[in-house]
Design a protein around this motif. Structure first.
Motif, PDB file in Angstrom:
ATOM      1  N   GLY A 161      -9.252  -5.823 -11.236  1.00  0.00           N
ATOM      2  CA  GLY A 161      -7.863  -5.566 -10.888  1.00  0.00           C
ATOM      3  C   GLY A 161      -7.072  -6.841 -10.702  1.00  0.00           C
ATOM      4  N   HIS A 162      -5.770  -6.769 -11.001  1.00  0.00           N
ATOM      5  CA  HIS A 162      -4.896  -7.933 -10.842  1.00  0.00           C
ATOM      6  C   HIS A 162      -4.037  -7.832  -9.592  1.00  0.00           C
ATOM      7  CE1 HIS A 162      -2.185  -5.046 -12.747  1.00  0.00           C
ATOM      8  NE2 HIS A 162      -1.161  -5.800 -12.393  1.00  0.00           N
ATOM      9  N   ARG A 163      -4.228  -6.754  -8.807  1.00  0.00           N
ATOM     10  CA  ARG A 163      -3.566  -6.622  -7.511  1.00  0.00           C
ATOM     11  C   ARG A 163      -4.616  -6.402  -6.437  1.00  0.00           C
ATOM     12  NH1 ARG A 163      -0.046  -3.022 -10.559  1.00  0.00           N
ATOM     13  NH2 ARG A 163       1.910  -4.105 -11.002  1.00  0.00           N
ATOM     14  N   LEU A 164      -4.300  -6.843  -5.217  1.00  0.00           N
ATOM     15  CA  LEU A 164      -5.185  -6.565  -4.090  1.00  0.00           C
ATOM     16  C   LEU A 164      -5.029  -5.127  -3.651  1.00  0.00           C
ATOM     17  CD1 LEU A 164      -4.492  -9.811  -2.055  1.00  0.00           C
ATOM     18  CD2 LEU A 164      -6.569  -9.303  -3.352  1.00  0.00           C
ATOM     19  N   PRO A 165      -6.093  -4.477  -3.177  1.00  0.00           N
ATOM     20  CA  PRO A 165      -7.471  -4.968  -3.189  1.00  0.00           C
ATOM     21  C   PRO A 165      -8.107  -4.832  -4.572  1.00  0.00           C
ATOM     22  CG  PRO A 165      -7.406  -2.757  -2.258  1.00  0.00           C
ATOM     23  CD  PRO A 165      -5.974  -3.152  -2.526  1.00  0.00           C
ATOM     24  N   VAL A 166      -8.940  -5.804  -4.935  1.00  0.00           N
ATOM     25  CA  VAL A 166      -9.586  -5.772  -6.253  1.00  0.00           C
ATOM     26  C   VAL A 166     -10.845  -4.911  -6.138  1.00  0.00           C
ATOM     27  CG1 VAL A 166      -8.636  -7.869  -7.218  1.00  0.00           C
ATOM     28  CG2 VAL A 166     -10.566  -8.046  -5.690  1.00  0.00           C
ATOM     29  N   ASN A 167     -10.631  -3.610  -6.147  1.00  0.00           N
ATOM     30  CA  ASN A 167     -11.720  -2.666  -5.871  1.00  0.00           C
ATOM     31  C   ASN A 167     -12.290  -2.009  -7.119  1.00  0.00           C
ATOM     32  OD1 ASN A 167      -9.684  -0.900  -6.580  1.00  0.00           O
ATOM     33  ND2 ASN A 167      -9.414  -0.040  -4.527  1.00  0.00           N
ATOM     34  N   GLY A 168     -11.895  -2.487  -8.305  1.00  0.00           N
ATOM     35  CA  GLY A 168     -12.481  -1.967  -9.534  1.00  0.00           C
ATOM     36  C   GLY A 168     -11.847  -0.706 -10.068  1.00  0.00           C
TER      37      GLY A 168
END
Length: 394
Positions: A66-73
């Motif tokens: 992911g390119h935004r937080l959170p990078v959770n897949g």
């Protein structure tokens, strides 16, 4: 020695004008790479050399989570939330609509569109530049560049605002798929309409497109169009408004531009550096890494603060000053490396044409204080309203 901590949350509504710039400066002063406890914890990089180095190393600093937080897949924005080789194949396909050659073909259309919007705005004496010009400009362009119907683009802003509001919730387990669903449903509707009418445009060509020797899945087609829909209007809207804001803040520089409209490209580049309409990009480390002298473990989340890097005094002297004479080459306002903004040639053309056409009208002056967004989606930033007027002739 423990890592310095900066409680930086890109979704914090308090990060707006001018507090966001102070937050970046404080983080940079604390250390090259600092730790934030927000959004499940992440590293924040603010210095130019570090941010650019990470952007140039997608094998280590991966976008696939992911390119935004959170990078959770769970993010699947095409092409940015993919690593090569699939990223490369998607990007090659999308470049058709945004190549420099295609932008040159579009120049007469862009000039007519911008002139129409500015002339109507001038006839009214001014008003809110965001609502009257900056937002409708990229929406009209998307109908020509991609082939979206007018009915479809009318819904883009509402759906995008809804997406940003959901992302701003204080929740480290964001369901990105659910957030994207309304936009993707609209894209599926657009695809269905094109299957019936088959107009000669990018959307129709997408119906028969292949990637890696196979036909695109409907979800991939919708994902590609969703990227055009969101990225294709948000950053241009913010860029156009930020440019006009700078012209009203610096009447001497506006007078100079009006005397020599050929300077427009320099004004555009310096605005993108200074105001950074897309302010950050998240990554996840695919292996242990060193960034700015800080050790990162495999799987660590990292936020690359493009806006902070663009105001790093080690790279751009007197970085908080709007200076169209500076050499702004190398700024990170359009990103860097394999994920550099696909629409950069089109954005540059739209903005330079906008400035040139504004120069054919009376000078612009502020007609009240602008209001500012927070970092929409943790990244997008610009005026939410921008009241301006045209100076009366004497």
């Amino acid at each position: 020695m423990p890592a310095p901590v900066a409680d930086f949350d890109p979704y914090d509504p308090a990060l707006t004008e001018p507090t966001v710039w102070a937050a970046y400066a404080a983080a940079r002063a604390a250390g090259p790479v600092v730790r934030s406890r927000a959004r499940g914890g992440f590293w924040l990089a603010t210095r130019y050399d570090d941010v650019r180095a990470a952007l140039r190393d997608p094998a280590t600093f991966s976008s696939a989570s992911g390119h935004r937080l959170p990078v959770n897949g769970t993010q699947r924005a095409i092409p940015i939330d993919f690593d090569p080789p699939l990223h490369t194949a998607y990007r090659r396909l999308m470049t058709e609509a945004l190549s420099p050659a295609r932008v040159r073909q579009l120049t007469p259309f862009l000039e007519r569109t911008v002139w129409d919007l500015v002339a109507g705005f001038a006839a009214a004496g001014g008003g809110d530049f965001v609502r009257a010009v900056a937002l409708p400009l990229p929406l009209r362009v998307l109908t020509e560049v991609v082939g979206f119907s007018a009915d479809t683009v009318r819904q883009f802003r509402e759906l995008t605002e809804d997406m940003w509001s959901r992302l701003a919730a204080d929740d480290d387990t964001v369901d990105f798929a659910a957030i994207d669903r309304r936009i993707h449903d609209l894209m599926h509707h657009e695809l269905a309409e094109h299957r019936t009418a088959w107009p000669d445009d990018f959307v129709t060509r997408l119906l028969d497109a292949e990637v890696d020797g196979r036909a695109l899945e409907p979800a991939e087609q919708a994902g590609i169009l969703a990227t055009f829909a969101v990225a294709g209007h948000e950053t241009t809207m913010n860029s156009a408004s930020s440019l006009v804001h700078l012209l009203t803040e610096h009447p001497d520089l506006q007078d100079r531009l009006r005397a020599d409209p050929a300077l427009a490209p320099r004004y555009v580049e310096e605005m993108v550096r200074l105001r950074s309409p897309a302010q950050g990009a998240a990554r996840r480390t695919a292996c242990p890494a060193d960034l700015g002298g800080t050790h990162l473990a495999e799987g660590d989340a990292v936020l690359l603060a493009l806006a902070a890097a663009n105001r790093d005094p080690a790279r751009f002297p007197d970085p908080d000053r709007f200076d169209p004479d500076r050499d702004a080459r190398g700024h990170l306002g359009f990103g860097w490396g394999i994920h550099q903004c696909l629409g950069a040639p089109l954005a540059r053309a739209e903005l330079a044409i906008l400035l040139t056409i504004l120069c054919a009208h009376p000078p612009l002056r502020a007609a009240g204080a602008p209001t500012w967004s927070g970092l929409r989606g943790g990244s997008h930033f610009g005026p939410a309203t921008l009241p301006v007027r045209f100076e009366e002739s004497t």
